[in-house]
Write a protein that holds these residues in place. Sequence first.
Motif, PDB file in Angstrom:
ATOM      1  N   ALA A  68       0.840  -1.198   0.000  1.00 33.48           N
ATOM      2  CA  ALA A  68       0.000   0.000   0.000  1.00 33.48           C
ATOM      3  C   ALA A  68       0.871   1.242   0.000  1.00 33.48           C
ATOM      4  O   ALA A  68       1.982   1.231   0.535  1.00 33.48           O
ATOM      5  N   PHE A  69       0.350   2.300  -0.601  1.00 34.45           N
ATOM      6  CA  PHE A  69       1.027   3.599  -0.585  1.00 34.45           C
ATOM      7  C   PHE A  69       0.134   4.536   0.239  1.00 34.45           C
ATOM      8  O   PHE A  69      -0.824   5.104  -0.256  1.00 34.45           O
ATOM      9  N   HIS A  70       0.443   4.626   1.539  1.00 32.94           N
ATOM     10  CA  HIS A  70      -0.368   5.422   2.459  1.00 32.94           C
ATOM     11  C   HIS A  70       0.112   6.857   2.598  1.00 32.94           C
ATOM     12  O   HIS A  70      -0.687   7.758   2.854  1.00 32.94           O
ATOM     13  N   THR A  71       1.424   7.053   2.499  1.00 32.65           N
ATOM     14  CA  THR A  71       2.016   8.340   2.869  1.00 32.65           C
ATOM     15  C   THR A  71       3.039   8.769   1.827  1.00 32.65           C
ATOM     16  O   THR A  71       3.816   7.945   1.339  1.00 32.65           O
ATOM     17  N   LYS A  72       3.046  10.053   1.507  1.00 29.47           N
ATOM     18  CA  LYS A  72       4.027  10.584   0.567  1.00 29.47           C
ATOM     19  C   LYS A  72       5.348  10.859   1.297  1.00 29.47           C
ATOM     20  O   LYS A  72       5.767  11.998   1.487  1.00 29.47           O
ATOM     21  N   PHE A  73       6.009   9.774   1.675  1.00 30.90           N
ATOM     22  CA  PHE A  73       7.265   9.924   2.399  1.00 30.90           C
ATOM     23  C   PHE A  73       8.343  10.642   1.598  1.00 30.90           C
ATOM     24  O   PHE A  73       9.172  11.352   2.190  1.00 30.90           O
ATOM     25  N   LEU A  99      -1.147  -0.695  -9.923  1.00 33.99           N
ATOM     26  CA  LEU A  99      -1.805   0.157  -8.931  1.00 33.99           C
ATOM     27  C   LEU A  99      -3.269  -0.243  -8.796  1.00 33.99           C
ATOM     28  O   LEU A  99      -3.942  -0.534  -9.788  1.00 33.99           O
ATOM     29  N   ARG A 100      -3.772  -0.238  -7.561  1.00 36.72           N
ATOM     30  CA  ARG A 100      -5.139  -0.633  -7.280  1.00 36.72           C
ATOM     31  C   ARG A 100      -5.819   0.447  -6.435  1.00 36.72           C
ATOM     32  O   ARG A 100      -5.348   0.762  -5.341  1.00 36.72           O
ATOM     33  N   PRO A 101      -6.915   1.045  -6.917  1.00 41.43           N
ATOM     34  CA  PRO A 101      -7.614   2.059  -6.110  1.00 41.43           C
ATOM     35  C   PRO A 101      -8.280   1.426  -4.891  1.00 41.43           C
ATOM     36  O   PRO A 101      -8.959   0.401  -5.001  1.00 41.43           O
ATOM     37  N   TRP A 102      -8.047   2.016  -3.728  1.00 41.94           N
ATOM     38  CA  TRP A 102      -8.652   1.517  -2.494  1.00 41.94           C
ATOM     39  C   TRP A 102      -8.942   2.701  -1.570  1.00 41.94           C
ATOM     40  O   TRP A 102      -8.037   3.286  -1.011  1.00 41.94           O
ATOM     41  N   THR A 103     -10.208   3.059  -1.458  1.00 41.45           N
ATOM     42  CA  THR A 103     -10.566   4.185  -0.608  1.00 41.45           C
ATOM     43  C   THR A 103     -10.625   3.750   0.855  1.00 41.45           C
ATOM     44  O   THR A 103     -10.611   2.553   1.163  1.00 41.45           O
ATOM     45  N   HIS A 104     -10.700   4.716   1.762  1.00 38.63           N
ATOM     46  CA  HIS A 104     -10.783   4.437   3.192  1.00 38.63           C
ATOM     47  C   HIS A 104     -12.190   4.753   3.691  1.00 38.63           C
ATOM     48  O   HIS A 104     -13.041   5.221   2.939  1.00 38.63           O
ATOM     49  N   GLY A 105     -12.419   4.515   4.968  1.00 38.19           N
ATOM     50  CA  GLY A 105     -13.736   4.744   5.543  1.00 38.19           C
ATOM     51  C   GLY A 105     -13.666   5.509   6.843  1.00 38.19           C
ATOM     52  O   GLY A 105     -12.595   5.888   7.314  1.00 38.19           O
ATOM     53  N   SER A 108      -2.733  20.730   4.771  1.00 36.17           N
ATOM     54  CA  SER A 108      -1.722  19.942   4.065  1.00 36.17           C
ATOM     55  C   SER A 108      -1.932  19.971   2.555  1.00 36.17           C
ATOM     56  O   SER A 108      -3.064  19.952   2.069  1.00 36.17           O
ATOM     57  N   ARG A 109      -0.814  19.984   1.840  1.00 33.53           N
ATOM     58  CA  ARG A 109      -0.844  19.890   0.377  1.00 33.53           C
ATOM     59  C   ARG A 109      -0.256  18.568  -0.115  1.00 33.53           C
ATOM     60  O   ARG A 109      -0.152  18.359  -1.322  1.00 33.53           O
ATOM     61  N   SER A 110       0.122  17.671   0.793  1.00 36.44           N
ATOM     62  CA  SER A 110       0.843  16.468   0.372  1.00 36.44           C
ATOM     63  C   SER A 110       0.256  15.183   0.952  1.00 36.44           C
ATOM     64  O   SER A 110       0.939  14.177   1.060  1.00 36.44           O
ATOM     65  N   GLU A 111      -1.029  15.197   1.307  1.00 40.45           N
ATOM     66  CA  GLU A 111      -1.648  13.998   1.849  1.00 40.45           C
ATOM     67  C   GLU A 111      -2.066  13.050   0.734  1.00 40.45           C
ATOM     68  O   GLU A 111      -2.384  13.467  -0.383  1.00 40.45           O
ATOM     69  N   THR A 112      -2.097  11.765   1.055  1.00 33.53           N
ATOM     70  CA  THR A 112      -2.646  10.799   0.102  1.00 33.53           C
ATOM     71  C   THR A 112      -4.163  10.690   0.246  1.00 33.53           C
ATOM     72  O   THR A 112      -4.853  10.305  -0.687  1.00 33.53           O
ATOM     73  N   PHE A 113      -4.683  11.004   1.434  1.00 35.27           N
ATOM     74  CA  PHE A 113      -6.125  10.926   1.643  1.00 35.27           C
ATOM     75  C   PHE A 113      -6.591  12.001   2.622  1.00 35.27           C
ATOM     76  O   PHE A 113      -7.185  12.983   2.226  1.00 35.27           O
ATOM     77  N   GLY A 114      -6.334  11.840   3.908  1.00 36.13           N
ATOM     78  CA  GLY A 114      -6.773  12.801   4.907  1.00 36.13           C
ATOM     79  C   GLY A 114      -7.991  12.306   5.672  1.00 36.13           C
ATOM     80  O   GLY A 114      -9.077  12.889   5.610  1.00 36.13           O
ATOM     81  N   LEU A 115      -7.804  11.212   6.417  1.00 31.75           N
ATOM     82  CA  LEU A 115      -8.899  10.599   7.163  1.00 31.75           C
ATOM     83  C   LEU A 115      -9.537  11.561   8.158  1.00 31.75           C
ATOM     84  O   LEU A 115     -10.749  11.496   8.417  1.00 31.75           O
ATOM     85  N   ASP A 146      -4.967  16.846  -4.059  1.00 34.48           N
ATOM     86  CA  ASP A 146      -5.303  15.450  -3.803  1.00 34.48           C
ATOM     87  C   ASP A 146      -5.566  15.235  -2.322  1.00 34.48           C
ATOM     88  O   ASP A 146      -4.861  15.752  -1.455  1.00 34.48           O
ATOM     89  N   GLY A 147      -6.540  14.418  -2.031  1.00 26.05           N
ATOM     90  CA  GLY A 147      -6.980  14.216  -0.659  1.00 26.05           C
ATOM     91  C   GLY A 147      -8.259  14.999  -0.469  1.00 26.05           C
ATOM     92  O   GLY A 147      -9.357  14.433  -0.547  1.00 26.05           O
ATOM     93  N   PRO A 148      -8.174  16.307  -0.223  1.00 23.81           N
ATOM     94  CA  PRO A 148      -9.396  17.114  -0.116  1.00 23.81           C
ATOM     95  C   PRO A 148     -10.294  17.019  -1.347  1.00 23.81           C
ATOM     96  O   PRO A 148     -11.524  16.981  -1.221  1.00 23.81           O
ATOM     97  N   LEU A 149      -9.707  16.979  -2.531  1.00 28.42           N
ATOM     98  CA  LEU A 149     -10.529  16.892  -3.740  1.00 28.42           C
ATOM     99  C   LEU A 149     -11.377  15.625  -3.744  1.00 28.42           C
ATOM    100  O   LEU A 149     -12.537  15.638  -4.166  1.00 28.42           O
ATOM    101  N   GLN A 150     -10.809  14.508  -3.264  1.00 29.93           N
ATOM    102  CA  GLN A 150     -11.548  13.262  -3.268  1.00 29.93           C
ATOM    103  C   GLN A 150     -12.497  13.144  -2.078  1.00 29.93           C
ATOM    104  O   GLN A 150     -13.541  12.502  -2.174  1.00 29.93           O
TER     105      GLN A 150
END
Length: 378
Positions: A122-127, A175-181, A275-282, A300-304
């Motif tokens: 998984a790619f969770h964080t833009k390290f 790559l596989r799209p996988w959203t969070h909850g 943040s401007r560099s999140e992958t999601f933003g739970l 990205d993150g806020p847009l989704q």
Amino acid sequence: MDRSGPPVAAGAPRHRAGSLMRILIATDAWHPQVNGVVTTLDELVQSLQTMGIHVHVFHPGQFAHRPCPGYAGIDLAVRPVRALARMLEDLQPDAVHIATEGPLGWAARKICLQKKWSFTTAFHTKFPEILNSAMRIPLSWGYALFRHFHKPSAGVMVPTQGVLQMLQQRSFARLRPWTHGVDTRLFAYHEQALALEGLEDLPRPLWLFVGRISYEKNIEAFLKLDLPGSKLVCGVGPLQASLQARYPSAHWMGVLPREQLAKVYAAADVFVFPSRSETFGLVMLEAMAAGTPVAAYPVDGPLQVVCNDQGEMLGGVLHEDLRVAALQALNVSRQQARDRSKSFGWDAAAKLFATHLVSVHAQHGRVLPFVTLLSPSP
């Protein structure tokens, strides 16, 4: 296993002489760390187990470990390969998922390659962005390392379409799209901002930030905004001391238990996500579940999270001027924020995760989806 969730459900899927299906998740991010990755994995484990899947989490607390240099609150496993190899041999999992790219992630990757086991990542964080901000390591170097890490993965799970496209442009494959909850029961809806003890005397509006106080969060963009009312900051991290000294008028609340944090979300008028560099933003979902609208940059993150598939802003305001977004978010209804959060349920997210897993015994380039193993044998 620590914090693995409820016991395996009765009637769990079985295979090979009636044994329980077993998923291994190897992660460098787990309790007692407090961050979005830990929350995501914790919720995922519990949801998978309610589906009747036996989940084992291997985390730094099970190995010799020490704090990550320059990143207080994050412990990393020290030379875990031998111990992890023994644990994997004992477990004999049906599927392996490597959630992070830290020492445990690299160790699990090495062992799987030695055993010729298929696995997902998984790619969770833009390290690479964090390394660039903290240590000035070029982004190209960071992404080259991460591309190497994920190259043998049978599927790299990413939280948004924007992150997927970014990684495609950087030559990541499979790559596989996988959203969070979000747990909409814990983060209960409040039609009006909650009058919370300890915050009732603060001038309103209450502007809230929740997250690690670290390089990638861009928290100073929030702290320096000229806004009426009061600013609340929940979290700890390597930049806390310096920012707290420069912005003493903000109310620094530290790390709160999840139940108390849910009330703070509900007490806020607007949740500001700088943040401007999140992958999601739970944390945005958690705020919206409580009815608190979000103000953020259109990235990205806020847009989704804030916008639907048609690009309509639901539950918040995105603007390149964060102050404009914050002030306009005061006019977003709390019900709209709650309704948007309900689009992200953990049941659906866990099922999607399971469809991306693969059997460890997939060979010769043939990837056997794990879910095909979940059908009971005749």
